[in-house]
Design a protein around this motif. Structure first.
Motif, PDB file in Angstrom:
ATOM      1  N   LEU A 295       0.822  -1.212   0.000  1.00 57.72           N
ATOM      2  CA  LEU A 295       0.000   0.000   0.000  1.00 57.72           C
ATOM      3  C   LEU A 295       0.859   1.267   0.000  1.00 57.72           C
ATOM      4  N   ALA A 296       1.967   1.242   0.738  1.00 54.53           N
ATOM      5  CA  ALA A 296       2.833   2.423   0.821  1.00 54.53           C
ATOM      6  C   ALA A 296       3.459   2.754  -0.529  1.00 54.53           C
ATOM      7  N   PHE A 297       3.881   1.749  -1.268  1.00 55.66           N
ATOM      8  CA  PHE A 297       4.467   1.998  -2.585  1.00 55.66           C
ATOM      9  C   PHE A 297       3.408   2.473  -3.581  1.00 55.66           C
ATOM     10  N   ILE A 298       2.192   2.002  -3.433  1.00 59.09           N
ATOM     11  CA  ILE A 298       1.104   2.499  -4.282  1.00 59.09           C
ATOM     12  C   ILE A 298       0.910   4.000  -4.057  1.00 59.09           C
ATOM     13  N   VAL A 299       1.018   4.433  -2.796  1.00 59.79           N
ATOM     14  CA  VAL A 299       0.914   5.858  -2.486  1.00 59.79           C
ATOM     15  C   VAL A 299       2.061   6.627  -3.153  1.00 59.79           C
ATOM     16  N   LEU A 300       3.267   6.099  -3.089  1.00 57.54           N
ATOM     17  CA  LEU A 300       4.419   6.799  -3.672  1.00 57.54           C
ATOM     18  C   LEU A 300       4.301   6.976  -5.181  1.00 57.54           C
ATOM     19  N   VAL A 301       3.698   6.010  -5.868  1.00 53.06           N
ATOM     20  CA  VAL A 301       3.612   6.112  -7.332  1.00 53.06           C
ATOM     21  C   VAL A 301       2.357   6.854  -7.797  1.00 53.06           C
ATOM     22  N   THR A 302       1.406   7.087  -6.900  1.00 53.82           N
ATOM     23  CA  THR A 302       0.157   7.740  -7.308  1.00 53.82           C
ATOM     24  C   THR A 302      -0.009   9.153  -6.754  1.00 53.82           C
ATOM     25  N   VAL A 303       0.657   9.448  -5.641  1.00 55.57           N
ATOM     26  CA  VAL A 303       0.537  10.778  -5.026  1.00 55.57           C
ATOM     27  C   VAL A 303       1.867  11.501  -5.192  1.00 55.57           C
ATOM     28  N   SER A 304       1.896  12.490  -6.079  1.00 53.39           N
ATOM     29  CA  SER A 304       3.159  13.135  -6.442  1.00 53.39           C
ATOM     30  C   SER A 304       3.529  14.318  -5.557  1.00 53.39           C
ATOM     31  N   GLN A 306       4.415  16.385  -1.840  1.00 56.57           N
ATOM     32  CA  GLN A 306       5.292  16.126  -0.700  1.00 56.57           C
ATOM     33  C   GLN A 306       4.578  15.299   0.359  1.00 56.57           C
ATOM     34  N   ALA A 307       3.259  15.482   0.462  1.00 60.98           N
ATOM     35  CA  ALA A 307       2.477  14.696   1.427  1.00 60.98           C
ATOM     36  C   ALA A 307       2.541  13.206   1.094  1.00 60.98           C
ATOM     37  N   GLY A 308       2.490  12.878  -0.205  1.00 62.33           N
ATOM     38  CA  GLY A 308       2.598  11.484  -0.623  1.00 62.33           C
ATOM     39  C   GLY A 308       3.948  10.902  -0.255  1.00 62.33           C
ATOM     40  N   PHE A 309       5.001  11.711  -0.441  1.00 61.82           N
ATOM     41  CA  PHE A 309       6.337  11.258  -0.080  1.00 61.82           C
ATOM     42  C   PHE A 309       6.439  11.030   1.430  1.00 61.82           C
ATOM     43  N   ALA A 310       5.865  11.941   2.198  1.00 65.97           N
ATOM     44  CA  ALA A 310       5.908  11.818   3.658  1.00 65.97           C
ATOM     45  C   ALA A 310       5.194  10.551   4.131  1.00 65.97           C
ATOM     46  N   ILE A 311       4.006  10.302   3.576  1.00 65.11           N
ATOM     47  CA  ILE A 311       3.245   9.103   3.957  1.00 65.11           C
ATOM     48  C   ILE A 311       4.029   7.842   3.600  1.00 65.11           C
ATOM     49  N   GLY A 312       4.561   7.822   2.375  1.00 63.82           N
ATOM     50  CA  GLY A 312       5.310   6.650   1.941  1.00 63.82           C
ATOM     51  C   GLY A 312       6.537   6.392   2.793  1.00 63.82           C
ATOM     52  N   ILE A 313       7.284   7.447   3.092  1.00 64.59           N
ATOM     53  CA  ILE A 313       8.503   7.317   3.884  1.00 64.59           C
ATOM     54  C   ILE A 313       8.195   6.824   5.300  1.00 64.59           C
ATOM     55  N   ILE A 314       7.182   7.406   5.930  1.00 63.18           N
ATOM     56  CA  ILE A 314       6.839   7.036   7.304  1.00 63.18           C
ATOM     57  C   ILE A 314       6.393   5.579   7.373  1.00 63.18           C
ATOM     58  N   VAL A 315       5.477   5.197   6.483  1.00 62.15           N
ATOM     59  CA  VAL A 315       4.926   3.839   6.507  1.00 62.15           C
ATOM     60  C   VAL A 315       5.990   2.803   6.166  1.00 62.15           C
ATOM     61  N   LEU A 316       6.813   3.078   5.150  1.00 57.84           N
ATOM     62  CA  LEU A 316       7.858   2.126   4.773  1.00 57.84           C
ATOM     63  C   LEU A 316       8.924   2.011   5.856  1.00 57.84           C
ATOM     64  N   GLY A 317       9.202   3.097   6.547  1.00 55.31           N
ATOM     65  CA  GLY A 317      10.138   3.032   7.665  1.00 55.31           C
ATOM     66  C   GLY A 317       9.607   2.155   8.783  1.00 55.31           C
ATOM     67  N   LEU A 318       8.333   2.311   9.116  1.00 56.05           N
ATOM     68  CA  LEU A 318       7.709   1.469  10.143  1.00 56.05           C
ATOM     69  C   LEU A 318       7.758  -0.004   9.756  1.00 56.05           C
ATOM     70  N   CYS A 319       7.503  -0.266   8.488  1.00 52.11           N
ATOM     71  CA  CYS A 319       7.478  -1.663   8.018  1.00 52.11           C
ATOM     72  C   CYS A 319       8.871  -2.274   7.973  1.00 52.11           C
ATOM     73  N   PHE A 320       9.858  -1.516   7.506  1.00 48.77           N
ATOM     74  CA  PHE A 320      11.227  -2.029   7.487  1.00 48.77           C
ATOM     75  C   PHE A 320      11.688  -2.340   8.912  1.00 48.77           C
ATOM     76  N   GLY A 321      11.360  -1.435   9.819  1.00 44.71           N
ATOM     77  CA  GLY A 321      11.687  -1.678  11.222  1.00 44.71           C
ATOM     78  C   GLY A 321      11.000  -2.926  11.743  1.00 44.71           C
ATOM     79  N   GLY A 322       9.746  -3.121  11.342  1.00 44.54           N
ATOM     80  CA  GLY A 322       9.008  -4.305  11.771  1.00 44.54           C
ATOM     81  C   GLY A 322       9.661  -5.588  11.298  1.00 44.54           C
ATOM     82  N   VAL A 323      10.099  -5.594  10.057  1.00 43.07           N
ATOM     83  CA  VAL A 323      10.776  -6.777   9.508  1.00 43.07           C
ATOM     84  C   VAL A 323      12.020  -7.105  10.326  1.00 43.07           C
ATOM     85  N   MET A 324      12.833  -6.095  10.612  1.00 36.57           N
ATOM     86  CA  MET A 324      14.082  -6.325  11.325  1.00 36.57           C
ATOM     87  C   MET A 324      13.855  -6.691  12.792  1.00 36.57           C
ATOM     88  N   GLY A 325      12.702  -6.322  13.343  1.00 39.90           N
ATOM     89  CA  GLY A 325      12.396  -6.672  14.726  1.00 39.90           C
ATOM     90  C   GLY A 325      11.766  -8.044  14.879  1.00 39.90           C
TER      91      GLY A 325
END
Length: 408
Positions: A295-304, A306-325
């Motif tokens: 879902l986060a990558f869908i936001v990055l490719v559809t919402v051009s 700065q808000a889209g970038f912020a949402i994508g970055i925040i969500v993907l950061g949370l998910c990457f952290g989740g994977v490593m934890g």
């Protein structure tokens, strides 16, 4: 066995060390200025990050072996100091080859040793809170760029990228030296007061060495699942500032702040998802994480915007952290704590594969499309969906194994 040891002190000291070695996730802040100062291409510079991440199985397995042999403290000290030295020496480079040696090889070996020692030693002290402990300790890695990115950007603006590497390297070596006084070895069979480990069909946790681990089907699933989970996070970690500037037209300073935001989310995700997985199960948590990555990558490719970038970055950061934890406790639950260092080091090769392909795929696709990372994001979506399928297969195999154990 119970032995008086302040496990929270060890956890805090280990996390402080990983707050240094995790500065690799701020590399995108250095990459652009280094390219401008030296005239090296972004592809040449990003190869240093790839080398740093891709060699991690070597120090991870070695560090795991030394930790399992009760040499965790020395593994952590040597690794942490090597990383700081690698950073400092990077500030003296005059060619891409030197960059690969200092940042890629020395820094990568040091990071892997410190990470393996800190993680494997600390998680053995928290048999009752594996997910939480794993989340906090890996949050040090994920949260490092929160501090490193703005400081590095400030040094770069006032001096240059090489000066930033030198100053941070000195600081990291000092922090590692101080924190090492508080690192204690996890006693064999450590149990905190009042904790009785759960039994599995009349048996405790298995303790399998790496040879026995390789003979189980779960090893291959966990290995590939770690690859698919880490792929997107590493793609973003290595290119966040560049993505912000080229696709969303942010200034260098603003992009650096988003790198810090990504790291903050990465840091929080490790603690939150590690704790959540203690309650809902590792694989249920992983299903949610992989679905949200899509879902986060869908936001990055559809919402051009700065808000889209912020949402994508925040969500993907949370998910990457989740994977490593989530993955360290998943490994210990399958193969036991006795050989966790080596076992997780081998499985961590899945992360290294993601570190090799993720940043490279993103950089090459962006270069071929005028700085547009959209096609790389579609690749990341496909990889995450593969991870979901693998996780579902894992869950079904576990259910079948549990049913057979009950009827046996």
């Amino acid at each position: 066995m119970t032995k008086e040891i302040n496990r929270w002190q060890v956890l805090i000291a280990s996390t402080a060390i990983l707050l240094c070695t995790g500065a690799v996730y701020a590399f995108s802040v250095f990459a652009g200025p280094l390219s401008a100062d030296k005239g090296w291409s972004m592809a040449e510079i990003m190869l240093a990050f790839t080398i740093n991440s891709a060699i991690s199985p070597i120090p991870m397995i070695l560090g795991g072996f030394l930790t399992d042999k009760h040499l965790a403290k020395w593994t952590i000290i040597v690794g942490g100091l090597m990383f700081g030295l690698g950073f400092f020496l990077t500030g003296l480079v005059t060619s891409p080859s030197m960059l690969y040696l200092t940042y890629g090889l020395i820094g990568g070996l040091g990071q892997g040793l410190a990470y393996s020692g800190c993680l494997s030693n600390t998680i053995k002290l928290f048999p009752d809170k594996k997910g939480l402990a794993s989340g906090i300790i890996t949050a040090g890695m994920g949260g490092a760029a929160i501090i490193a990115a703005p400081i590095a950007n400030s040094f770069i603006q006032s001096h240059d990228a090489l000066y930033a590497f030198r100053m941070l390297g000195i600081f990291y070596m000092i922090v590692v030296a101080i924190a090492s006084f508080f690192i204690k070895e996890a006693p064999v069979g450590f149990k905190p007061a009042g904790f009785n480990p759960p039994e599995r069909h009349g048996k405790g946790l298995p303790n399998k060495n790496w040879i026995a681990m390789l003979k189980t089907p779960y090893f291959y699933l966990i290995f590939l699942m770690l690859f698919t989970g880490a792929f997107s996070g590493l793609m973003i970690a290595s290119n966040a500032a560049v993505i912000g500037q080229q696709m969303f037209k942010l200034t260098a300073g603003t992009a650096a702040l988003y790198v810090s935001l990504y790291s903050l989310s990465n840091c929080a995700g490790r603690v939150v998802w590690g704790s959540v997985s203690d309650k809902v199960g590792r694989n249920n948590a992983l299903n949610i994480i992989l679905g949200v990555i899509v879902l986060a990558f869908i936001v990055l490719v559809t919402v051009s915007s700065q808000a889209g970038f912020a949402i994508g970055i925040i969500v993907l950061g949370l998910c990457f952290g989740g994977v490593m934890g989530v993955f360290p406790p998943l490994v210990i639950e399958n193969y036991g704590p006795l050989n966790q260092g080596v076992n997780y080091g081998i499985i961590f090769c899945g992360y290294s594969g993601a570190a090799f392909f993720g940043p490279k795929v993103a950089a090459n696709m962006a270069a071929a499309n005028g700085g547009d990372f959209s096609k790389a994001f579609y690749v990341a979506i496909a990889v995450a969906l593969v991870g979901l399928v693998l996780n579902i297969i894992y869950i079904q195999l576990k259910k079948r194994e549990s049913a057979e154990a009950v009827t046996a």
